[in-house]
Design an enzyme around this catalytic site. Sequence first.
Site, PDB file in Angstrom:
ATOM      1  N   GLU A   1       9.636   9.024 -16.450  1.00  0.00           N
ATOM      2  CA  GLU A   1       8.233   9.397 -16.668  1.00  0.00           C
ATOM      3  C   GLU A   1       7.797   9.050 -18.093  1.00  0.00           C
ATOM      4  OE1 GLU A   1       7.418  13.531 -15.000  1.00  0.00           O
ATOM      5  OE2 GLU A   1       9.558  13.277 -14.662  1.00  0.00           O
TER       6      GLU A   1
ATOM      7  N   LYS B   1      15.893  22.140  -9.913  1.00  0.00           N
ATOM      8  CA  LYS B   1      15.247  20.871 -10.269  1.00  0.00           C
ATOM      9  C   LYS B   1      16.164  19.877 -10.982  1.00  0.00           C
ATOM     10  CE  LYS B   1      11.393  19.824 -10.002  1.00  0.00           C
ATOM     11  NZ  LYS B   1      10.148  20.227 -10.644  1.00  0.00           N
TER      12      LYS B   1
ATOM     13  N   HIS C   1       0.833  -1.214   0.000  1.00  0.00           N
ATOM     14  CA  HIS C   1       0.000   0.000   0.000  1.00  0.00           C
ATOM     15  C   HIS C   1       0.864   1.259   0.000  1.00  0.00           C
ATOM     16  CE1 HIS C   1      -3.343  -2.714   1.183  1.00  0.00           C
ATOM     17  NE2 HIS C   1      -2.408  -3.266   1.938  1.00  0.00           N
TER      18      HIS C   1
ATOM     19  N   SER D   1      14.970  22.048 -15.081  1.00  0.00           N
ATOM     20  CA  SER D   1      13.759  22.809 -15.352  1.00  0.00           C
ATOM     21  C   SER D   1      14.157  24.113 -16.028  1.00  0.00           C
ATOM     22  CB  SER D   1      13.042  23.103 -14.037  1.00  0.00           C
ATOM     23  OG  SER D   1      12.198  24.226 -14.186  1.00  0.00           O
TER      24      SER D   1
END
Length: 466
Positions: A295, A288, A161, A282
């Site tokens: 992704e 970043k 979980h 970024s």
Amino acid sequence: MTMTDPKTPWGGRFTDATDDFAIRFGASLPFDRRLWAQDIEGSIAHARMLAEVGLLGADDADAIESGLRSIGEEISAGRFEWRVEDEDVHMAIERVLTERIGDAGKRLHTARSRNDQVATDTRLWAMAAASGLLARVDSLRGTVLEVAERHVATIMPGYTHLQRAQPVSFAHHLLAYFWMLSRDADRMAAAHAAADSLPLGSAALAGTPHPVDRASVAEKLGFSSVIPNSMDAVSDRDFLLDLVYACSMIAMHLSRLAEEIVLWSSEEFGFVSLDDSWSTGSSIMPQKRNPDFAELVRGKTGRVYGGLVSLLTTMKGLPLAYNKDMQEDKEPAFDAVDTVGDCLLAIEGMLANMTVREDRMLAAAEQGFMAATDLADHLAASGVPFREAHEIVGRLVLECERTGRGMGDLTAADLEAADPRFGDAVIALGAAEVAARRRGAGGTGPDAVEAQIDQARALLEDNRWR
Ligand code: ARG
């Protein structure tokens, strides 16, 4: 409406030309050009067989073969002029061949239809595609094993979980993907086997009255068998579905790993840092480091599944035998194979170059009361019914939470006070000790993981794709 010169190969039956837009609408050339090498090999094998059985003179077969080989060289050098009016790769190559060698070129299509031709080309492509993906899956399996070998003793939280559950070895966690990829390899090999039978000789749908030798063509092209039913041969695309399904399963597995890489590389987890070569920055936030490539692997899964659904839907409800709908089979299959091939490389690049932050993993594994099950197991081993033990330890966890202590801070006296049946035995509650206790086959203890690595290594050596 603009009409083109009616010089189609079926011009005999027609008086008017095809509409210009209809030509483009019907053409598969823009995407099936990719099958040029298979088309040429298939045609050479067909011509050689025609000569063997006396349907074609030896000179004609020679002219066809050398004509096709020089067309092949031009295509691979980018010097071939593709024309969409040719409709598809089969017609384009045949037209140019005939322009160059004359009548011999016109004889090539004896005892053949584009229906068995395209099925043959697509099967040859599917086998090559499956082999290529298998090589990449094997390479990734090898990399997963190498990283795992270095991290048998690296302890991290295992989750259920997405809540900390029990400590595990990082090798153990990674090896789960080794087994997924091994099943993927089996599925891909099965897709290869599904494509490995020859359609040629089935002609349009019913076979041919010419005395063709299908076994000879199969041998020349490297097919293990000849498809026994001509109608099945020209209308079956199961082999492509098997391939795209095998791709979908790989994509699903890679997407799960990609998701974990995204999580692990976040500041919150901090379990790994991706190499600069596999991260992006970024354009606005200077601090970043984004896991874009992980992704993207996750995101590209959608188009692979899309290909599977698209192909399943195209095939449903098609009457036997060939229908033009089936021309829609190629783009989803090409895209699924290309996409998954890229994703395999990307994941391997990320894994091979990432830094594993062992200290962060261990620190996280020491938190979260992950020794609770072991404590309950200890009580159960001294005769306390497990349900009761569960409750006793549950109260201890609550107490620790209230007082801001970890499980490791509990002394033998604390335990004895909670329940005298704990006795005075010292129970090691460190994450590594907890993990090490799972020493049975398939468990996360170091010996079990070493044994698993040996098993994985042996499997990889044994069923590595040739
Ligand atoms: N371009 C066609 C395809 O990809 C080749 C087969 C065409 N056959 C036909 N009878 N129109 O399916």
